[in-house]
Design a protein around this motif. Structure first.
Motif, PDB file in Angstrom:
ATOM      1  N   LEU A  55      13.259  26.030 -54.005  1.00 19.82           N
ATOM      2  CA  LEU A  55      14.523  25.605 -54.145  1.00 19.82           C
ATOM      3  C   LEU A  55      15.390  26.881 -54.358  1.00 19.82           C
ATOM      4  CD1 LEU A  55      14.443  22.359 -56.004  1.00 19.82           C
ATOM      5  CD2 LEU A  55      14.379  22.529 -53.761  1.00 19.82           C
ATOM      6  N   PRO A  56      16.436  26.896 -53.520  1.00 22.59           N
ATOM      7  CA  PRO A  56      17.544  28.118 -53.470  1.00 22.59           C
ATOM      8  C   PRO A  56      18.311  28.368 -54.843  1.00 22.59           C
ATOM      9  CG  PRO A  56      18.403  26.527 -52.163  1.00 22.59           C
ATOM     10  CD  PRO A  56      17.168  25.873 -52.566  1.00 22.59           C
TER      11      PRO A  56
ATOM     12  N   GLN B 295      24.728  24.405 -54.092  1.00 18.84           N
ATOM     13  CA  GLN B 295      23.404  25.231 -53.198  1.00 18.84           C
ATOM     14  C   GLN B 295      22.234  24.526 -53.328  1.00 18.84           C
ATOM     15  OE1 GLN B 295      22.928  28.909 -55.882  1.00 18.84           O
ATOM     16  NE2 GLN B 295      25.157  29.085 -56.343  1.00 18.84           N
TER      17      GLN B 295
ATOM     18  N   GLY C 167      18.698  23.238 -49.633  1.00 15.55           N
ATOM     19  CA  GLY C 167      17.529  23.770 -49.939  1.00 15.55           C
ATOM     20  C   GLY C 167      16.565  22.688 -50.167  1.00 15.55           C
TER      21      GLY C 167
ATOM     22  N   GLU D 160      14.986  21.734 -46.973  1.00 12.98           N
ATOM     23  CA  GLU D 160      14.006  22.690 -46.437  1.00 12.98           C
ATOM     24  C   GLU D 160      12.871  22.907 -47.193  1.00 12.98           C
ATOM     25  OE1 GLU D 160      16.247  26.445 -46.459  1.00 12.98           O
ATOM     26  OE2 GLU D 160      17.584  25.671 -44.940  1.00 12.98           O
TER      27      GLU D 160
END
Length: 439
Positions: A53-54, A89, A93, A96
């Motif tokens: 996870l970003p 943010q 993510g 993805e």
């Protein structure tokens, strides 16, 4: 069954799900845990798949780019700004990080408002697994309100308002995520209410020893017991810690976890002086504050590497030791008392060890857990973090440490609570629910 667990936040927001994931793998499921890079070693050590996870709460920035310190006294506004940046943010993510063949999503409190949209788009079930009580109730006010009751009507009303605040925090990220997933517009509040109307099960990972299940919760909202972070069955404390423990009476643990970044020098000095005034040995856990008995300077903007690097503690003084990250399950039972910020997992770990707690709550849900520990007689009166900046902070902390280490009633009640916790199987309850969902 192919299961994705999503968990975001600090160590305490992530580590409990490694225990859940390991239990599910023992039951024959294939489990992946999506979280931040910082915790990849922890996830992989538990034998789970890892997806990145970003976002990272330590480095998240508000939209204006202004840096934020770790939450501090009176820092609820800063906390909200940091949370909004973190969520922004996180949204893209999360999509993805989700494998296309996922069959079940298990969602932490921080990822659930976004994960529900993923489950809708993929047409798969999801299960909420929060670590704190977040459904409105007359029994207590929202956990972020400071731990004080507002009366039965006030508690439930503010509980509903707290959910709306969360909905607003996630609104932008949810809108962008739904557009990315090709879903029609729907607000976080609408999606949340759909889940509530469907009576979807929600399993809460804490114990009724501290929070009895509210009678006005709807069916399906269950408290199943704590989920303990995974550690190897043959794990041991580092040799330096064992040597220190063997060299004298049980010490007092002091740590602030993911709190108080940038305040390490002041808090280290306070901790050392309080321990010496109380005439007890101590272990300081560095954490995000970077506690240490040595003069130091830390860049508060640097990412947390406490899990990866400082696993070899060093002696700083004959009666005080500084350590990095070690399993609380191994360390806390060897302590005479634990002094900490009272995050949900840390508070439960101290109770599980059967040792008294000196609560120093900083923000968010910590005053709630501090008050709960005191209410069962396993902790001294909580000392708000802001009080540690006062002129009498050192004698105040020293007196609490003395009380925690000498009062038999505190230790007896902590031991009684630990006995009750030992009979619970929170991860087993999750595994049984997953089996029903996959049947």
């Amino acid at each position: 069954m192919k299961i994705l667990i999503t968990a975001a936040g600090s160590y305490g927001d992530v580590a409990p799900y490694t225990g859940v994931g390991a239990r599910l793998q023992e039951a024959g499921h294939e489990v992946v845990l999506a979280t931040h890079d910082t915790y990849a070693p922890l996830v992989r050590a538990a034998g789970l798949g890892f997806r990145r996870l970003p976002a990272d709460p330590r480095t998240a920035r508000p939209a204006d780019g202004a840096p934020e310190k770790s939450p501090s006294p009176g820092g609820n506004r800063a906390l909200m700004r940091q949370a909004a940046a973190f969520i922004h943010q996180l949204g893209g993510g999360l999509a993805e990080a989700t494998p296309q063949d996922t069959e079940l999503l298990l969602l932490s409190a921080t990822t659930a408002p976004l994960g529900r949209h993923l489950a809708e788009a993929m047409d798969i079930p999801c299960l909420d697994l929060p670590l704190v009580p977040n459904a409105p109730t007359r029994d207590f006010a929202p956990v972020t309100s400071g731990g004080r009751s507002l009366g039965r009507w006030g508690n439930r009303t503010t509980g509903r308002l707290a959910l709306r605040v969360v909905d607003r925090l996630y609104a932008g990220a949810a809108r962008d995520l739904r557009a990315r997933l090709g879903l029609p517009p729907a607000s976080p509040r609408t999606v949340r209410r759909r889940a509530e109307a469907a009576d979807r099960p929600v399993l809460h990972g804490f114990s009724e020893v501290l929070v009895p299940r509210p009678a006005d919760w709807r069916p399906g909202l269950d408290i199943v017991g704590n989920w303990w972070p995974w550690h190897a069955p043959d794990a041991q404390l580092p040799a330096q810690v064992e040597d220190f423990l063997s060299a004298g009476p049980p010490p007092v643990f002091i740590g602030f976890g993911s709190m108080a970044s940038g305040e390490g020098e002041r808090l280290s000095d306070l901790a050392v002086r309080a321990l010496r005034r109380a005439k007890v040995r101590g272990i300081l856990q560095s954490g995000w504050a970077n506690l240490s008995t040595q003069p130091h300077t830390q860049n508060p903007d640097s990412p947390d590497d406490s899990y990866n690097s400082p696993t070899s503690p060093t002696f700083n003084d004959s009666d005080i030791l500084t350590i990095g990250e070690v399993p609380h399950a191994l360390l806390y039972p060897r302590m005479s008392a634990v002094v900490h910020h009272c995050g949900a997992g840390t508070a439960a770990a101290g109770l599980r060890a059967g040792v008294p707690t000196v609560p120093l709550p900083v923000t968010a849900d910590q005053p709630f857990w501090a008050a709960r520990l005191a209410s069962v007689g396993a902790a001294t009166t909580p000392i708000p973090f802001k009080a540690l900046a006062s002129e009498d902070a050192m004698p105040l902390l020293a007196e609490a440490i003395i009380r925690a280490t000498i009062e038999p009633a505190l230790r007896r009640r902590a031991a009684d609570a630990a006995h009750r916790l030992a009979s619970e199987d929170g991860s087993g309850a999750v595994a049984r629910t997953v089996d029903r969902l996959s049947a």
